[in-house]
Scaffold this motif. Structure first.
Motif, PDB file in Angstrom:
ATOM      1  N   LYS A  30      71.271  81.191  -3.270  1.00 25.08           N
ATOM      2  CA  LYS A  30      69.951  80.856  -3.789  1.00 25.08           C
ATOM      3  C   LYS A  30      69.076  82.105  -3.841  1.00 25.08           C
ATOM      4  O   LYS A  30      69.311  83.078  -3.135  1.00 25.08           O
ATOM      5  N   ARG A  31      68.081  82.036  -4.700  1.00 19.61           N
ATOM      6  CA  ARG A  31      67.185  83.183  -4.854  1.00 19.61           C
ATOM      7  C   ARG A  31      66.455  83.505  -3.562  1.00 19.61           C
ATOM      8  O   ARG A  31      66.232  84.670  -3.221  1.00 19.61           O
ATOM      9  N   GLY A  32      66.078  82.476  -2.842  1.00 17.67           N
ATOM     10  CA  GLY A  32      65.371  82.695  -1.580  1.00 17.67           C
ATOM     11  C   GLY A  32      66.248  83.428  -0.572  1.00 17.67           C
ATOM     12  O   GLY A  32      65.759  84.275   0.190  1.00 17.67           O
ATOM     13  N   TYR A  37      67.443  88.485   2.206  1.00 20.48           N
ATOM     14  CA  TYR A  37      68.529  89.416   2.577  1.00 20.48           C
ATOM     15  C   TYR A  37      68.924  90.227   1.340  1.00 20.48           C
ATOM     16  O   TYR A  37      69.915  89.943   0.674  1.00 20.48           O
ATOM     17  N   PRO A  38      68.139  91.213   0.993  1.00 21.05           N
ATOM     18  CA  PRO A  38      68.369  91.954  -0.256  1.00 21.05           C
ATOM     19  C   PRO A  38      69.679  92.756  -0.256  1.00 21.05           C
ATOM     20  O   PRO A  38      70.110  93.183  -1.333  1.00 21.05           O
ATOM     21  N   TYR A  52      76.972  84.939   3.906  1.00 15.75           N
ATOM     22  CA  TYR A  52      75.532  84.882   3.636  1.00 15.75           C
ATOM     23  C   TYR A  52      75.076  83.445   3.378  1.00 15.75           C
ATOM     24  O   TYR A  52      73.943  83.073   3.727  1.00 15.75           O
ATOM     25  N   ARG A  53      75.920  82.671   2.780  1.00 16.29           N
ATOM     26  CA  ARG A  53      75.548  81.276   2.532  1.00 16.29           C
ATOM     27  C   ARG A  53      75.344  80.540   3.847  1.00 16.29           C
ATOM     28  O   ARG A  53      74.416  79.718   3.982  1.00 16.29           O
ATOM     29  N   GLN A  54      76.182  80.851   4.846  1.00 16.15           N
ATOM     30  CA  GLN A  54      76.014  80.226   6.158  1.00 16.15           C
ATOM     31  C   GLN A  54      74.780  80.759   6.881  1.00 16.15           C
ATOM     32  O   GLN A  54      74.106  80.011   7.600  1.00 16.15           O
ATOM     33  N   ILE A  55      74.473  82.027   6.666  1.00 19.10           N
ATOM     34  CA  ILE A  55      73.268  82.592   7.289  1.00 19.10           C
ATOM     35  C   ILE A  55      72.012  81.921   6.733  1.00 19.10           C
ATOM     36  O   ILE A  55      71.062  81.618   7.470  1.00 19.10           O
ATOM     37  N   LYS A  86      75.406  99.932   3.743  1.00 21.06           N
ATOM     38  CA  LYS A  86      74.875  98.592   3.998  1.00 21.06           C
ATOM     39  C   LYS A  86      75.295  98.089   5.376  1.00 21.06           C
ATOM     40  O   LYS A  86      74.524  97.389   6.052  1.00 21.06           O
ATOM     41  N   ALA A  87      76.515  98.449   5.784  1.00 17.29           N
ATOM     42  CA  ALA A  87      76.968  98.066   7.119  1.00 17.29           C
ATOM     43  C   ALA A  87      76.085  98.703   8.185  1.00 17.29           C
ATOM     44  O   ALA A  87      75.671  98.042   9.159  1.00 17.29           O
ATOM     45  N   LEU A  88      75.751  99.977   8.007  1.00 15.17           N
ATOM     46  CA  LEU A  88      74.876 100.659   8.970  1.00 15.17           C
ATOM     47  C   LEU A  88      73.463 100.063   8.957  1.00 15.17           C
ATOM     48  O   LEU A  88      72.805  99.989  10.005  1.00 15.17           O
TER      49      LEU A  88
END
Length: 234
Positions: A30-32, A37-38, A52-55, A86-88
Protein backbone atom coordinates in the motif's frame (compact mmCIF):
# COMPACT_ATOMS: atom_id res chain seq x y z
CA UNK A 1 -4.45 -36.37 -31.80
CA UNK A 2 -1.42 -34.10 -31.93
CA UNK A 3 -3.63 -31.06 -32.51
CA UNK A 4 -5.69 -32.02 -29.45
CA UNK A 5 -2.55 -32.19 -27.27
CA UNK A 6 -1.37 -28.85 -28.62
CA UNK A 7 -4.65 -27.06 -27.82
CA UNK A 8 -4.81 -28.74 -24.41
CA UNK A 9 -1.32 -27.53 -23.47
CA UNK A 10 -2.16 -24.04 -24.81
CA UNK A 11 -5.32 -23.85 -22.69
CA UNK A 12 -3.45 -25.02 -19.58
CA UNK A 13 -0.72 -22.43 -20.17
CA UNK A 14 -3.24 -19.65 -20.52
CA UNK A 15 -5.00 -20.75 -17.36
CA UNK A 16 -1.77 -20.81 -15.33
CA UNK A 17 -0.61 -17.34 -16.45
CA UNK A 18 -3.41 -15.38 -14.72
CA UNK A 19 -2.75 -17.29 -11.50
CA UNK A 20 0.92 -16.36 -11.64
CA UNK A 21 0.09 -12.72 -12.30
CA UNK A 22 -2.41 -12.74 -9.47
CA UNK A 23 0.18 -14.17 -7.03
CA UNK A 24 2.69 -11.49 -8.05
CA UNK A 25 0.11 -8.70 -7.71
CA UNK A 26 -0.86 -9.91 -4.26
CA UNK A 27 2.58 -8.82 -2.96
CA UNK A 28 1.98 -5.17 -3.89
CA UNK A 29 2.32 -2.83 -0.94
CA UNK A 30 0.00 0.00 0.00
CA UNK A 31 1.03 3.59 -0.54
CA UNK A 32 0.97 4.27 3.17
CA UNK A 33 3.43 1.42 3.77
CA UNK A 34 5.81 2.73 1.13
CA UNK A 35 5.48 6.25 2.58
CA UNK A 36 6.37 5.04 6.08
CA UNK A 37 9.21 2.84 4.80
CA UNK A 38 10.69 4.57 1.75
CA UNK A 39 13.56 2.09 1.48
CA UNK A 40 11.21 -0.42 -0.11
CA UNK A 41 10.26 1.92 -2.94
CA UNK A 42 10.95 0.43 -6.40
CA UNK A 43 11.94 -2.93 -4.91
CA UNK A 44 10.59 -6.01 -6.69
CA UNK A 45 12.04 -8.90 -4.68
CA UNK A 46 9.03 -11.02 -3.59
CA UNK A 47 10.58 -12.15 -0.30
CA UNK A 48 11.47 -8.59 0.64
CA UNK A 49 8.02 -7.29 -0.27
CA UNK A 50 6.42 -10.03 1.78
CA UNK A 51 8.46 -8.97 4.82
CA UNK A 52 7.39 -5.36 4.38
CA UNK A 53 3.78 -6.40 4.02
CA UNK A 54 3.97 -8.07 7.43
CA UNK A 55 5.66 -5.01 8.92
CA UNK A 56 2.87 -2.75 7.64
CA UNK A 57 0.09 -5.11 8.71
CA UNK A 58 -2.13 -3.43 11.31
CA UNK A 59 -2.32 -6.67 13.28
CA UNK A 60 1.41 -6.44 14.00
CA UNK A 61 1.44 -2.73 14.78
CA UNK A 62 1.41 -3.15 18.56
CA UNK A 63 3.68 -6.22 18.57
CA UNK A 64 7.01 -4.43 18.96
CA UNK A 65 9.07 -7.62 19.27
CA UNK A 66 7.62 -9.05 16.07
CA UNK A 67 8.17 -5.77 14.19
CA UNK A 68 11.79 -5.71 15.31
CA UNK A 69 12.29 -9.29 14.10
CA UNK A 70 10.70 -8.44 10.75
CA UNK A 71 12.83 -5.30 10.45
CA UNK A 72 15.97 -7.35 11.05
CA UNK A 73 14.79 -9.78 8.37
CA UNK A 74 14.34 -6.85 5.99
CA UNK A 75 17.92 -5.70 6.67
CA UNK A 76 19.21 -9.22 6.13
CA UNK A 77 17.28 -9.51 2.87
CA UNK A 78 18.61 -6.18 1.60
CA UNK A 79 22.14 -7.40 2.27
CA UNK A 80 21.45 -10.79 0.64
CA UNK A 81 20.26 -9.21 -2.63
CA UNK A 82 23.21 -6.80 -2.74
CA UNK A 83 21.44 -3.64 -1.51
CA UNK A 84 24.12 -3.05 1.12
CA UNK A 85 23.52 0.68 1.63
CA UNK A 86 19.84 0.07 2.40
CA UNK A 87 20.84 -2.75 4.74
CA UNK A 88 23.13 -0.37 6.65
CA UNK A 89 20.33 2.23 6.81
CA UNK A 90 18.05 -0.36 8.39
CA UNK A 91 20.75 -1.28 10.89
CA UNK A 92 21.24 2.38 11.81
CA UNK A 93 17.50 2.92 12.22
CA UNK A 94 17.11 -0.08 14.49
CA UNK A 95 20.08 0.92 16.62
CA UNK A 96 18.53 4.37 17.07
CA UNK A 97 15.54 2.52 18.51
CA UNK A 98 17.96 0.77 20.92
CA UNK A 99 17.58 -2.59 19.19
CA UNK A 100 20.81 -4.49 19.79
CA UNK A 101 21.11 -7.89 18.14
CA UNK A 102 23.99 -10.00 16.90
CA UNK A 103 22.17 -10.34 13.60
CA UNK A 104 22.43 -6.58 13.08
CA UNK A 105 26.18 -6.67 13.68
CA UNK A 106 26.53 -9.48 11.13
CA UNK A 107 24.44 -7.57 8.59
CA UNK A 108 26.54 -4.43 9.07
CA UNK A 109 29.78 -6.40 8.76
CA UNK A 110 28.69 -8.26 5.61
CA UNK A 111 27.28 -5.12 4.04
CA UNK A 112 30.53 -3.27 4.72
CA UNK A 113 32.53 -6.08 3.11
CA UNK A 114 30.20 -6.03 0.11
CA UNK A 115 30.65 -2.29 -0.33
CA UNK A 116 34.44 -2.60 0.02
CA UNK A 117 34.61 -5.41 -2.52
CA UNK A 118 32.52 -3.62 -5.12
CA UNK A 119 34.58 -0.43 -4.79
CA UNK A 120 37.85 -2.34 -4.93
CA UNK A 121 36.74 -4.09 -8.11
CA UNK A 122 35.72 -0.74 -9.59
CA UNK A 123 39.10 0.71 -8.65
CA UNK A 124 41.00 -2.15 -10.29
CA UNK A 125 38.81 -2.74 -13.36
CA UNK A 126 37.61 0.76 -14.25
CA UNK A 127 40.12 3.17 -12.76
CA UNK A 128 43.09 0.83 -13.32
CA UNK A 129 44.82 1.67 -10.06
CA UNK A 130 45.95 0.07 -6.82
CA UNK A 131 45.38 0.89 -3.17
CA UNK A 132 47.52 3.85 -2.17
CA UNK A 133 50.02 3.78 0.69
CA UNK A 134 48.59 6.90 2.39
CA UNK A 135 45.14 5.78 3.48
CA UNK A 136 43.42 2.96 1.55
CA UNK A 137 46.06 0.25 1.95
CA UNK A 138 46.70 0.87 5.70
CA UNK A 139 42.94 0.70 6.31
CA UNK A 140 42.66 -2.54 4.35
CA UNK A 141 45.71 -3.96 6.15
CA UNK A 142 44.24 -3.08 9.53
CA UNK A 143 40.95 -4.78 8.63
CA UNK A 144 42.84 -7.86 7.44
CA UNK A 145 44.76 -8.02 10.73
CA UNK A 146 41.54 -7.79 12.74
CA UNK A 147 40.00 -10.56 10.63
CA UNK A 148 43.02 -12.79 11.27
CA UNK A 149 42.65 -12.24 15.02
CA UNK A 150 38.92 -12.99 14.86
CA UNK A 151 39.19 -16.24 12.88
CA UNK A 152 37.24 -19.12 14.45
CA UNK A 153 39.11 -21.92 16.17
CA UNK A 154 39.78 -24.95 13.96
CA UNK A 155 37.40 -27.86 14.26
CA UNK A 156 39.28 -30.55 16.19
CA UNK A 157 36.46 -33.08 16.35
CA UNK A 158 38.05 -35.23 13.64
CA UNK A 159 41.45 -34.96 15.34
CA UNK A 160 39.91 -36.23 18.58
CA UNK A 161 38.45 -39.21 16.78
CA UNK A 162 41.80 -39.95 15.14
CA UNK A 163 43.58 -39.65 18.49
CA UNK A 164 41.15 -42.02 20.17
CA UNK A 165 41.51 -44.58 17.40
CA UNK A 166 45.30 -44.24 17.59
CA UNK A 167 45.23 -44.89 21.34
CA UNK A 168 43.07 -47.97 20.84
CA UNK A 169 45.43 -49.23 18.15
CA UNK A 170 48.42 -48.74 20.44
CA UNK A 171 46.65 -50.63 23.23
CA UNK A 172 45.91 -53.52 20.88
CA UNK A 173 49.52 -53.66 19.72
CA UNK A 174 50.73 -53.60 23.33
CA UNK A 175 48.41 -56.42 24.40
CA UNK A 176 49.40 -58.43 21.33
CA UNK A 177 53.10 -57.97 22.17
CA UNK A 178 52.55 -59.08 25.77
CA UNK A 179 50.66 -62.19 24.64
CA UNK A 180 53.46 -63.09 22.22
CA UNK A 181 56.03 -62.73 25.00
CA UNK A 182 53.96 -64.98 27.26
CA UNK A 183 53.70 -67.64 24.56
CA UNK A 184 57.46 -67.42 23.97
CA UNK A 185 58.19 -67.97 27.65
CA UNK A 186 55.81 -70.89 27.75
CA UNK A 187 57.54 -72.48 24.79
CA UNK A 188 60.97 -71.91 26.32
CA UNK A 189 60.00 -73.94 29.48
CA UNK A 190 60.20 -77.67 28.60
CA UNK A 191 57.73 -80.25 29.80
CA UNK A 192 58.96 -82.37 32.78
CA UNK A 193 58.58 -85.64 30.84
CA UNK A 194 60.62 -84.31 27.95
CA UNK A 195 63.30 -83.18 30.44
CA UNK A 196 63.54 -86.70 31.91
CA UNK A 197 63.65 -88.25 28.46
CA UNK A 198 66.38 -85.85 27.42
CA UNK A 199 68.48 -86.66 30.50
CA UNK A 200 68.08 -90.38 29.85
CA UNK A 201 69.30 -89.98 26.30
CA UNK A 202 72.30 -87.98 27.51
CA UNK A 203 73.22 -90.66 30.11
CA UNK A 204 72.86 -93.48 27.55
CA UNK A 205 75.07 -91.62 25.12
CA UNK A 206 77.67 -91.09 27.86
CA UNK A 207 77.75 -94.84 28.68
CA UNK A 208 78.06 -95.77 25.05
CA UNK A 209 80.90 -93.30 24.64
CA UNK A 210 82.73 -94.75 27.68
CA UNK A 211 82.40 -98.36 26.41
CA UNK A 212 83.65 -97.32 23.01
CA UNK A 213 86.70 -95.66 24.57
CA UNK A 214 87.50 -98.81 26.58
CA UNK A 215 87.23 -101.02 23.51
CA UNK A 216 89.45 -98.69 21.56
CA UNK A 217 92.04 -98.76 24.38
CA UNK A 218 92.11 -102.58 24.43
CA UNK A 219 92.53 -102.75 20.71
CA UNK A 220 95.41 -100.32 20.82
CA UNK A 221 97.18 -102.38 23.47
CA UNK A 222 96.72 -105.59 21.51
CA UNK A 223 97.91 -104.04 18.30
CA UNK A 224 100.96 -102.60 20.12
CA UNK A 225 102.40 -106.04 21.10
CA UNK A 226 105.36 -107.61 19.19
CA UNK A 227 104.51 -109.54 16.02
CA UNK A 228 106.98 -112.28 17.10
CA UNK A 229 105.26 -112.97 20.45
CA UNK A 230 103.71 -116.18 19.22
CA UNK A 231 107.10 -117.46 18.07
CA UNK A 232 108.69 -116.59 21.45
CA UNK A 233 106.04 -118.69 23.21
CA UNK A 234 107.12 -121.69 21.28
Amino acid sequence: MNKYKFFLSLVMGLSITPLTSASEKSIELKRGCIKNYPLVRDEIDPELLNIYRQICDRKNKKNIELKNDLSIQAAQRFQAIGKNLKALQWVEELRKQNVQRRELTDVAFLAGIGISQSNLQYMRNNEMRYLNAENTYPAAKKLSDHIQISLPEPDTSNAKVVTASTVRLKQRLKSSTLSNRTVGKANSVSHPQSVNLQSRVIKTSARDTTAAKKLQSNNSITSGSSPFASFNKN
